[in-house]
Design an enzyme around this catalytic site. Structure first.
Site, PDB file in Angstrom:
ATOM      1  N   ASP A   1      36.091 -70.623 -32.302  1.00 41.64           N
ATOM      2  CA  ASP A   1      36.134 -71.378 -33.563  1.00 41.64           C
ATOM      3  C   ASP A   1      34.998 -71.682 -34.214  1.00 41.64           C
ATOM      4  O   ASP A   1      34.956 -71.841 -35.498  1.00 41.64           O
ATOM      5  CB  ASP A   1      36.736 -72.953 -33.365  1.00 41.64           C
ATOM      6  CG  ASP A   1      38.140 -72.847 -32.126  1.00 41.64           C
ATOM      7  OD1 ASP A   1      38.830 -71.666 -32.599  1.00 41.64           O
ATOM      8  OD2 ASP A   1      38.501 -73.647 -31.767  1.00 41.64           O
TER       9      ASP A   1
ATOM     10  N   ASP B   1      36.426 -72.645 -40.030  1.00 45.00           N
ATOM     11  CA  ASP B   1      36.445 -72.574 -38.570  1.00 45.00           C
ATOM     12  C   ASP B   1      36.548 -70.959 -38.590  1.00 45.00           C
ATOM     13  O   ASP B   1      37.276 -70.378 -39.200  1.00 45.00           O
ATOM     14  CB  ASP B   1      37.527 -73.203 -37.919  1.00 45.00           C
ATOM     15  CG  ASP B   1      37.421 -74.458 -37.482  1.00 45.00           C
ATOM     16  OD1 ASP B   1      36.340 -75.158 -38.189  1.00 45.00           O
ATOM     17  OD2 ASP B   1      37.710 -75.045 -36.768  1.00 45.00           O
TER      18      ASP B   1
ATOM     19  N   HIS C   1      43.557 -72.076 -37.587  1.00 40.76           N
ATOM     20  CA  HIS C   1      43.275 -71.160 -36.754  1.00 40.76           C
ATOM     21  C   HIS C   1      44.321 -70.084 -36.830  1.00 40.76           C
ATOM     22  O   HIS C   1      45.606 -70.482 -36.591  1.00 40.76           O
ATOM     23  CB  HIS C   1      42.914 -71.499 -35.354  1.00 40.76           C
ATOM     24  CG  HIS C   1      41.849 -72.473 -35.240  1.00 40.76           C
ATOM     25  ND1 HIS C   1      41.710 -73.351 -34.370  1.00 40.76           N
ATOM     26  CD2 HIS C   1      40.833 -72.627 -35.959  1.00 40.76           C
ATOM     27  CE1 HIS C   1      40.510 -74.105 -34.324  1.00 40.76           C
ATOM     28  NE2 HIS C   1      40.147 -73.750 -35.524  1.00 40.76           N
TER      29      HIS C   1
ATOM     30  N   ASP D   1      44.812 -67.407 -35.370  1.00 40.48           N
ATOM     31  CA  ASP D   1      45.089 -66.667 -34.072  1.00 40.48           C
ATOM     32  C   ASP D   1      46.418 -66.834 -33.222  1.00 40.48           C
ATOM     33  O   ASP D   1      46.450 -66.375 -32.247  1.00 40.48           O
ATOM     34  CB  ASP D   1      43.927 -66.411 -33.088  1.00 40.48           C
ATOM     35  CG  ASP D   1      43.274 -67.574 -32.903  1.00 40.48           C
ATOM     36  OD1 ASP D   1      43.958 -68.759 -33.203  1.00 40.48           O
ATOM     37  OD2 ASP D   1      42.137 -67.509 -32.110  1.00 40.48           O
TER      38      ASP D   1
ATOM     39  N   CYS E   1      41.071 -67.495 -28.284  1.00 38.42           N
ATOM     40  CA  CYS E   1      40.158 -68.785 -28.754  1.00 38.42           C
ATOM     41  C   CYS E   1      39.068 -68.795 -27.656  1.00 38.42           C
ATOM     42  O   CYS E   1      37.896 -69.364 -28.205  1.00 38.42           O
ATOM     43  CB  CYS E   1      41.056 -70.029 -28.576  1.00 38.42           C
ATOM     44  SG  CYS E   1      42.550 -69.939 -29.287  1.00 38.42           S
TER      45      CYS E   1
HETATM   46  N1  ARG Z   1      47.003 -73.871 -34.489  1.00 35.46           N
HETATM   47  C1  ARG Z   1      47.487 -72.938 -33.711  1.00 35.46           C
HETATM   48  C2  ARG Z   1      49.054 -73.140 -33.287  1.00 35.46           C
HETATM   49  O1  ARG Z   1      48.968 -74.311 -33.028  1.00 35.46           O
HETATM   50  C3  ARG Z   1      46.881 -72.562 -32.368  1.00 35.46           C
HETATM   51  C4  ARG Z   1      45.416 -71.882 -32.829  1.00 35.46           C
HETATM   52  C5  ARG Z   1      44.393 -71.963 -31.625  1.00 35.46           C
HETATM   53  N2  ARG Z   1      43.348 -71.233 -31.904  1.00 35.46           N
HETATM   54  C6  ARG Z   1      42.042 -71.537 -31.721  1.00 35.46           C
HETATM   55  N3  ARG Z   1      41.220 -70.616 -31.938  1.00 35.46           N
HETATM   56  N4  ARG Z   1      41.614 -72.460 -31.200  1.00 35.46           N
HETATM   57  O2  ARG Z   1      49.908 -72.392 -33.032  1.00 35.46           O
END
Ligand code: ARG
Length: 351
Positions: free
Chosen positions: A104, A183, A232, A234, A339
């Site tokens: 992040d 981020d 995020h 990913d 992550c």
């Molecule tokens: N917000 C994403 C979800 O809930 C999870 C992303 C987590 N990624 C990270 N790099 N901390 O599906």
């Protein structure tokens, strides 16, 4: 600086042979404390009340999370990959969140490493405290450009006028555009092109700022994503190897992805299964789409969470060998293999 030294950071995609990587640490992680409207916008509803100041994650979860991360380190080392670990930080003491989600806060673009100008107050000291020593070490080891985030000297304005804003038809994010914020995990690298998303933690000024930070020749494009909870990218898109990307069909589409010329002739695959939510240990901070959050260590090997058997089976048809490892307790506090790592050197960077 020794002229023969290899660059200590050299990576601009998510799939080439991994040579050096940061792997996070979980000890002392706490629920991040941010204004209620931000928690509502980004975190799973059933856990909202946990996101208070001085609220620790369960000790046994953190303990097991660190054991999982140590096991990951061993596997990476066996693969001949150099691993850097963050400092131990008492996140409870400093009012921070974690050292387990380095993705992040840092992104390597070529021979440059860029620190995210976090929107979250609870994360603004994260890079300094957890990864400062790694940055210093990397700078000693070889030629490298480090771009530290701008400091906020007076009161932060990022939430002004937003906290009481009722969501209307237009997507209204949990931050305004009064200063650059992003981020690093809102971006994916595809060689000379980075593809990112606007989100509850990444604003327009943040993207302009990132464009100014990337080395010459690199560009930043923004993907159309339909996700009011975005934070995020990913668990929305993930390139598995050159020419192959998996995406979350609930959040984006092949049409949106094809608009990016770098993906023109890629095999773009909607993830064909409905991932299952886990509640033991609970996914306190993410959706079940975390199953996509794998780490490619080469074009033929990806590390997947051992419970995500469907995903592991699915990648085999592409000539990819899944390496299943446990990471459920790290998942519980915010993310999976992508992550929890920052790739620093990958072989075969585009020139
Ligand atoms: N917000 C994403 C979800 O809930 C999870 C992303 C987590 N990624 C990270 N790099 N901390 O599906």
């Amino acid at each position: 600086m020794p002229s023969t030294a290899l660059p200590s950071v050299q990576a601009d995609n998510e799939w080439s042979q991994l040579r050096a990587v940061i792997v996070g640490r979980a000890a002392n992680s706490c629920f991040p404390s941010e204004p209620p409207h931000m928690i509502k916008a980004t975190m799973p509803e059933q856990y909202h009340e946990k996101f208070q100041p001085k609220s620790r994650f369960p000790q046994d979860v953190l303990h097991k999370a660190d054991a999982e991360l140590d096991q990951l380190v061993n596997v990476l080392a066996q693969e001949g990959i150099k691993v850097y670990r963050p400092n131990n930080v008492d996140w409870y003491e400093v009012g921070g969140y974690t050292g387990s989600m380095p993705r992040d806060g840092l992104v390597a673009v070529g021979n440059t490493i860029i620190e995210a100008p976090f929107s979250w107050r609870s994360r603004r000291c994260e890079v300094d405290l957890a990864y400062g020593n790694i940055l210093a070490e990397l700078a000693k080891e070889g030629p490298l450009t480090i771009v530290r985030a701008p400091k906020i000297l007076d009161a932060d304005t990022i939430y002004n006028g937003i906290e009481n804003h009722e969501k209307e038809k237009e997507p209204v994010w949990a931050i305004n555009n009064s200063r650059p914020a992003f981020d690093a995990a809102d971006f994916m690298r595809f060689g000379k092109v980075l593809i990112g998303q606007y989100s509850n933690v990444t604003n327009h000024k943040g993207v302009e700022y990132l464009r100014a930070c990337v080395p010459d020749g690199y560009t930043v494009e923004m993907l159309e994503v339909d996700d009011p909870h975005a934070m995020h990218i990913d668990a929305t898109i993930l390139p598995l190897k050159r020419g192959l990307l998996v995406y979350n069909p609930l959040r984006t589409s092949e049409t949106a992805l094809r608009r990016h010329s770098v993906l023109q002739d890629w095999d773009l695959r909607a993830y064909p299964f409905v991932p299952k939510m886990r509640d033991d240990p609970p996914l306190f901070m993410t959706s079940e789409w975390l199953c996509m959050n794998v780490l490619s260590i080469s074009e033929s090997k990806v590390i997947v969470e051992e419970k995500d058997v469907e995903f592991a089976e699915w990648v085999k048809q592409f000539g990819i060998q899944p390496i299943p490892l446990p990471l459920q307790h790290v998942n519980s506090i915010g993310g999976s293999f992508h992550c929890a790592t920052v790739d620093l050197v990958r072989h075969d960077v585009s020139v």
